[in-house]
Design a protein around this motif. Structure first.
Motif, PDB file in Angstrom:
ATOM      1  N   VAL A   1      -6.466 109.603 103.108  1.00 27.04           N
ATOM      2  CA  VAL A   1      -7.780 109.334 102.530  1.00 27.04           C
ATOM      3  C   VAL A   1      -8.870 109.865 103.462  1.00 27.04           C
ATOM      4  CG1 VAL A   1      -9.363 107.486 101.837  1.00 27.04           C
ATOM      5  CG2 VAL A   1      -6.916 107.335 101.254  1.00 27.04           C
ATOM      6  N   LEU A   2      -8.708 109.611 104.752  1.00 29.33           N
ATOM      7  CA  LEU A   2      -9.700 110.073 105.726  1.00 29.33           C
ATOM      8  C   LEU A   2      -9.756 111.598 105.799  1.00 29.33           C
ATOM      9  CD1 LEU A   2      -9.127 107.443 108.547  1.00 29.33           C
ATOM     10  CD2 LEU A   2     -11.008 107.556 106.897  1.00 29.33           C
ATOM     11  N   VAL A   3      -8.607 112.251 105.679  1.00 28.08           N
ATOM     12  CA  VAL A   3      -8.597 113.718 105.676  1.00 28.08           C
ATOM     13  C   VAL A   3      -9.404 114.244 104.492  1.00 28.08           C
ATOM     14  CG1 VAL A   3      -7.149 115.764 105.333  1.00 28.08           C
ATOM     15  CG2 VAL A   3      -6.473 114.034 106.993  1.00 28.08           C
ATOM     16  N   ALA A   4      -9.252 113.619 103.334  1.00 27.18           N
ATOM     17  CA  ALA A   4     -10.030 114.050 102.167  1.00 27.18           C
ATOM     18  C   ALA A   4     -11.522 113.883 102.438  1.00 27.18           C
ATOM     19  CB  ALA A   4      -9.609 113.257 100.930  1.00 27.18           C
ATOM     20  N   LEU A   5     -11.902 112.732 102.975  1.00 25.08           N
ATOM     21  CA  LEU A   5     -13.318 112.490 103.279  1.00 25.08           C
ATOM     22  C   LEU A   5     -13.838 113.448 104.345  1.00 25.08           C
ATOM     23  CD1 LEU A   5     -13.278 108.573 103.300  1.00 25.08           C
ATOM     24  CD2 LEU A   5     -14.222 110.066 101.533  1.00 25.08           C
TER      25      LEU A   5
ATOM     26  N   GLY B   1     -12.534 116.367 105.190  1.00 24.65           N
ATOM     27  CA  GLY B   1     -12.480 117.734 104.672  1.00 24.65           C
ATOM     28  C   GLY B   1     -13.728 118.071 103.868  1.00 24.65           C
ATOM     29  N   VAL B   2     -14.158 117.134 103.047  1.00 24.75           N
ATOM     30  CA  VAL B   2     -15.364 117.340 102.248  1.00 24.75           C
ATOM     31  C   VAL B   2     -16.603 117.334 103.145  1.00 24.75           C
ATOM     32  CG1 VAL B   2     -16.844 116.250 100.493  1.00 24.75           C
ATOM     33  CG2 VAL B   2     -14.375 116.462 100.104  1.00 24.75           C
ATOM     34  N   THR B   3     -16.662 116.367 104.058  1.00 25.17           N
ATOM     35  CA  THR B   3     -17.841 116.202 104.898  1.00 25.17           C
ATOM     36  C   THR B   3     -17.995 117.312 105.934  1.00 25.17           C
ATOM     37  OG1 THR B   3     -17.669 113.805 104.647  1.00 25.17           O
ATOM     38  CG2 THR B   3     -19.025 114.606 106.473  1.00 25.17           C
ATOM     39  N   PHE B   4     -16.928 117.653 106.626  1.00 29.20           N
ATOM     40  CA  PHE B   4     -17.035 118.567 107.760  1.00 29.20           C
ATOM     41  C   PHE B   4     -16.596 120.005 107.469  1.00 29.20           C
ATOM     42  CE2 PHE B   4     -16.260 114.332 109.759  1.00 29.20           C
ATOM     43  CZ  PHE B   4     -17.550 114.147 110.244  1.00 29.20           C
ATOM     44  N   LEU B   5     -15.717 120.178 106.482  1.00 32.09           N
ATOM     45  CA  LEU B   5     -15.208 121.519 106.197  1.00 32.09           C
ATOM     46  C   LEU B   5     -15.774 122.108 104.911  1.00 32.09           C
ATOM     47  CD1 LEU B   5     -11.445 120.963 107.124  1.00 32.09           C
ATOM     48  CD2 LEU B   5     -13.279 121.870 108.568  1.00 32.09           C
ATOM     49  N   GLY B   6     -16.558 121.333 104.189  1.00 38.05           N
ATOM     50  CA  GLY B   6     -17.152 121.823 102.957  1.00 38.05           C
ATOM     51  C   GLY B   6     -16.163 121.985 101.811  1.00 38.05           C
ATOM     52  N   GLU B   7     -15.029 121.300 101.886  1.00 37.47           N
ATOM     53  CA  GLU B   7     -14.047 121.385 100.811  1.00 37.47           C
ATOM     54  C   GLU B   7     -14.559 120.630  99.586  1.00 37.47           C
ATOM     55  OE1 GLU B   7     -10.246 121.793 103.848  1.00 37.47           O
ATOM     56  OE2 GLU B   7     -10.380 120.019 102.601  1.00 37.47           O
ATOM     57  N   LYS B   8     -14.074 121.023  98.439  1.00 37.43           N
ATOM     58  CA  LYS B   8     -14.508 120.419  97.176  1.00 37.43           C
ATOM     59  C   LYS B   8     -13.345 119.679  96.530  1.00 37.43           C
ATOM     60  CE  LYS B   8     -18.501 122.738  97.141  1.00 37.43           C
ATOM     61  NZ  LYS B   8     -19.401 122.250  98.123  1.00 37.43           N
ATOM     62  N   LEU B   9     -13.629 118.485  96.024  1.00 41.02           N
ATOM     63  CA  LEU B   9     -12.638 117.715  95.283  1.00 41.02           C
ATOM     64  C   LEU B   9     -13.200 117.397  93.899  1.00 41.02           C
ATOM     65  CD1 LEU B   9     -11.372 115.167  97.973  1.00 41.02           C
ATOM     66  CD2 LEU B   9     -10.293 117.293  97.246  1.00 41.02           C
ATOM     67  N   SER B  10     -12.334 117.470  92.900  1.00 39.26           N
ATOM     68  CA  SER B  10     -12.742 117.153  91.535  1.00 39.26           C
ATOM     69  C   SER B  10     -12.771 115.634  91.355  1.00 39.26           C
ATOM     70  CB  SER B  10     -11.759 117.779  90.548  1.00 39.26           C
ATOM     71  OG  SER B  10     -10.504 117.112  90.636  1.00 39.26           O
ATOM     72  N   LEU B  11     -13.260 115.211  90.210  1.00 39.73           N
ATOM     73  CA  LEU B  11     -13.269 113.788  89.890  1.00 39.73           C
ATOM     74  C   LEU B  11     -11.843 113.230  89.897  1.00 39.73           C
ATOM     75  CD1 LEU B  11     -14.912 111.322  89.108  1.00 39.73           C
ATOM     76  CD2 LEU B  11     -14.717 112.030  86.722  1.00 39.73           C
TER      77      LEU B  11
ATOM     78  N   ASN C   1      -9.371 114.383  91.657  1.00 41.76           N
ATOM     79  CA  ASN C   1      -8.961 114.311  93.058  1.00 41.76           C
ATOM     80  C   ASN C   1      -9.500 113.046  93.725  1.00 41.76           C
ATOM     81  OD1 ASN C   1      -9.590 117.848  93.396  1.00 41.76           O
ATOM     82  ND2 ASN C   1      -7.639 116.872  92.958  1.00 41.76           N
ATOM     83  N   TRP C   2     -10.764 112.732  93.467  1.00 39.94           N
ATOM     84  CA  TRP C   2     -11.374 111.532  94.050  1.00 39.94           C
ATOM     85  C   TRP C   2     -10.689 110.269  93.533  1.00 39.94           C
ATOM     86  CZ3 TRP C   2     -13.590 111.579  98.390  1.00 39.94           C
ATOM     87  CH2 TRP C   2     -14.389 112.638  98.792  1.00 39.94           C
ATOM     88  N   LEU C   3     -10.308 110.279  92.259  1.00 41.77           N
ATOM     89  CA  LEU C   3      -9.580 109.146  91.703  1.00 41.77           C
ATOM     90  C   LEU C   3      -8.254 108.972  92.450  1.00 41.77           C
ATOM     91  CD1 LEU C   3      -9.208 106.885  89.633  1.00 41.77           C
ATOM     92  CD2 LEU C   3      -8.270 108.596  88.061  1.00 41.77           C
ATOM     93  N   GLY C   4      -7.562 110.075  92.713  1.00 41.96           N
ATOM     94  CA  GLY C   4      -6.319 110.024  93.477  1.00 41.96           C
ATOM     95  C   GLY C   4      -6.529 109.478  94.875  1.00 41.96           C
TER      96      GLY C   4
END
Length: 145
Positions: A109-113, A115-125, A127-130
């Motif tokens: 979960v932290l990697v997803a957060l 990744g989005v915050t520091f690496l500019g990665e994008k997650l779909s809705l 993905n966020w639900l997952g």
């Protein structure tokens, strides 16, 4: 067609299997030993294993050929790994593997957060639900209600 052996999904699945084995084997290994000493011993084995793999596959490369930026981030990653392992082994010594491991896996979960915050990665809705379901699942498995 992509060869399955080169698929990141296969490697990720194998990583999950070995991580699960790590929890069970480490729990057995820390029963009669200080958790910091156990982490040190584990690190020695990992060093030997990876050195053997790099040697067997002739993949050694000069440190001069590695960008300083890469070395800095690898060093920081090593420090984070060491801290993670020390905390993980102590948690296993104090708690049940079936409860410790899910909390440890909140790292997903932290990697997803991060990744989005520091690496500019994008997650779909979806993905966020997952991500939310993984967090909820880890909490439900880890705690006795």
């Amino acid at each position: 067609m992509m060869q399955p052996i080169l698929s990141w999904q296969i490697w990720a699945a194998l990583s999950a299997v070995f991580a699960a084995l790590t929890a069970i084997l480490a729990k057995l290994g820390v029963e009669q030993i200080n958790s910091n000493v156990a982490t040190f011993i584990r690190t020695i084995f990992i060093l030997g294993l990876t050195a053997s793999i790099v040697s067997a596959t002739r993949q050694w490369q000069s440190l001069h050929s590695i960008a300083p930026r890469s070395l800095v981030f690898l060093a920081l990653s090593a420090l984070a790994t060491g801290a993670s392992w020390l905390c993980y082994f102590r948690a296993l010594q104090l708690g049940e593997a079936a409860r410790v491991a899910p909390i440890d896996k909140l790292s997903v979960v932290l990697v997803a957060l991060f990744g989005v915050t520091f690496l500019g990665e994008k997650l779909s809705l979806a993905n966020w639900l997952g991500v939310a379901l993984m967090a909820l699942g880890a909490i439900l498995v880890a705690y006795k209600f």
